[in-house]
Design a protein around this motif. Structure first.
Motif, PDB file in Angstrom:
ATOM      1  N   VAL A 147      -5.410   3.606  13.644  1.00 54.34           N
ATOM      2  CA  VAL A 147      -5.379   2.395  12.744  1.00 54.34           C
ATOM      3  C   VAL A 147      -5.256   3.019  11.287  1.00 54.34           C
ATOM      4  CG1 VAL A 147      -6.479   0.583  13.743  1.00 54.34           C
ATOM      5  CG2 VAL A 147      -7.916   1.954  12.150  1.00 54.34           C
ATOM      6  N   LEU A 148      -4.672   2.528  10.444  1.00 54.28           N
ATOM      7  CA  LEU A 148      -4.487   3.000   8.946  1.00 54.28           C
ATOM      8  C   LEU A 148      -5.361   1.911   8.225  1.00 54.28           C
ATOM      9  CD1 LEU A 148      -3.331   4.614   6.876  1.00 54.28           C
ATOM     10  CD2 LEU A 148      -1.480   3.021   6.529  1.00 54.28           C
ATOM     11  N   PRO A 151       1.577  10.082   2.080  1.00 54.20           N
ATOM     12  CA  PRO A 151       2.450  10.059   3.206  1.00 54.20           C
ATOM     13  C   PRO A 151       1.906   9.150   4.583  1.00 54.20           C
ATOM     14  CG  PRO A 151       1.661  12.139   3.089  1.00 54.20           C
ATOM     15  CD  PRO A 151       0.949  11.292   2.178  1.00 54.20           C
ATOM     16  N   ALA A 152       0.756   8.659   4.713  1.00 53.35           N
ATOM     17  CA  ALA A 152       0.293   8.384   5.642  1.00 53.35           C
ATOM     18  C   ALA A 152       1.098   6.966   5.764  1.00 53.35           C
ATOM     19  CB  ALA A 152      -1.234   7.997   5.768  1.00 53.35           C
ATOM     20  N   SER A 191       0.926  -1.303   0.164  1.00 53.29           N
ATOM     21  CA  SER A 191      -0.245   0.000   0.066  1.00 53.29           C
ATOM     22  C   SER A 191       0.880   1.419   0.135  1.00 53.29           C
ATOM     23  CB  SER A 191      -0.923   0.112   1.260  1.00 53.29           C
ATOM     24  OG  SER A 191      -1.771  -1.027   1.192  1.00 53.29           O
ATOM     25  N   PHE A 192       1.728   1.319  -1.017  1.00 54.69           N
ATOM     26  CA  PHE A 192       2.689   2.658  -0.848  1.00 54.69           C
ATOM     27  C   PHE A 192       1.671   3.765  -1.417  1.00 54.69           C
ATOM     28  CE2 PHE A 192       6.490  -0.392  -1.647  1.00 54.69           C
ATOM     29  CZ  PHE A 192       6.724  -0.126  -0.254  1.00 54.69           C
ATOM     30  N   TYR A 193       0.569   3.642  -2.187  1.00 59.40           N
ATOM     31  CA  TYR A 193      -0.140   4.447  -2.647  1.00 59.40           C
ATOM     32  C   TYR A 193      -0.609   5.298  -1.415  1.00 59.40           C
ATOM     33  CZ  TYR A 193      -4.023   1.255  -1.582  1.00 59.40           C
ATOM     34  OH  TYR A 193      -4.772   0.472  -1.073  1.00 59.40           O
TER      35      TYR A 193
END
Length: 90
Positions: free
Chosen positions: A84-85, A73-74, A68-70
């Motif tokens: 949580v993310l 910056p989170a 999930s690099f997209y």
């Protein structure tokens, strides 16, 4: 199939095959051909998909979670235990 490939499965490998015989043919191809070819690399995005493949085709495929690099910056750092993310596809 003649050429090496990378298979990364995000859903059950035969979910678009409606007919039982088509699914069984695909499972045999996966087990007897694709998975045995050392040039091929296979992975799923979740352990439950790997378990489904093993149940239907007797092929063990590792699960590799999306990075999930997209979301940058989170980023999830585990520093704040109350947050949580959420990973959601774009």
């Amino acid at each position: 199939l003649g050429k090496p490939f990378l298979g990364y499965f995000g859903v059950h490998v035969a979910f678009l095959l409606d007919e039982t015989e088509d699914q069984l043919d695909f499972y045999r191809l996966l087990r007897d051909g694709i998975a045995k070819d050392t040039r091929n690399t296979l992975a799923t995005k979740a352990p439950y998909i790997s378990m489904q493949v093993y149940y239907h085709a007797s092929v063990q495929i590792p699960a590799v979670r999306p990075v999930s690099f997209y979301t940058l910056p989170a980023a999830y750092t585990a520093e704040r235990s109350s947050e949580v993310l959420v990973n959601r596809r774009p």
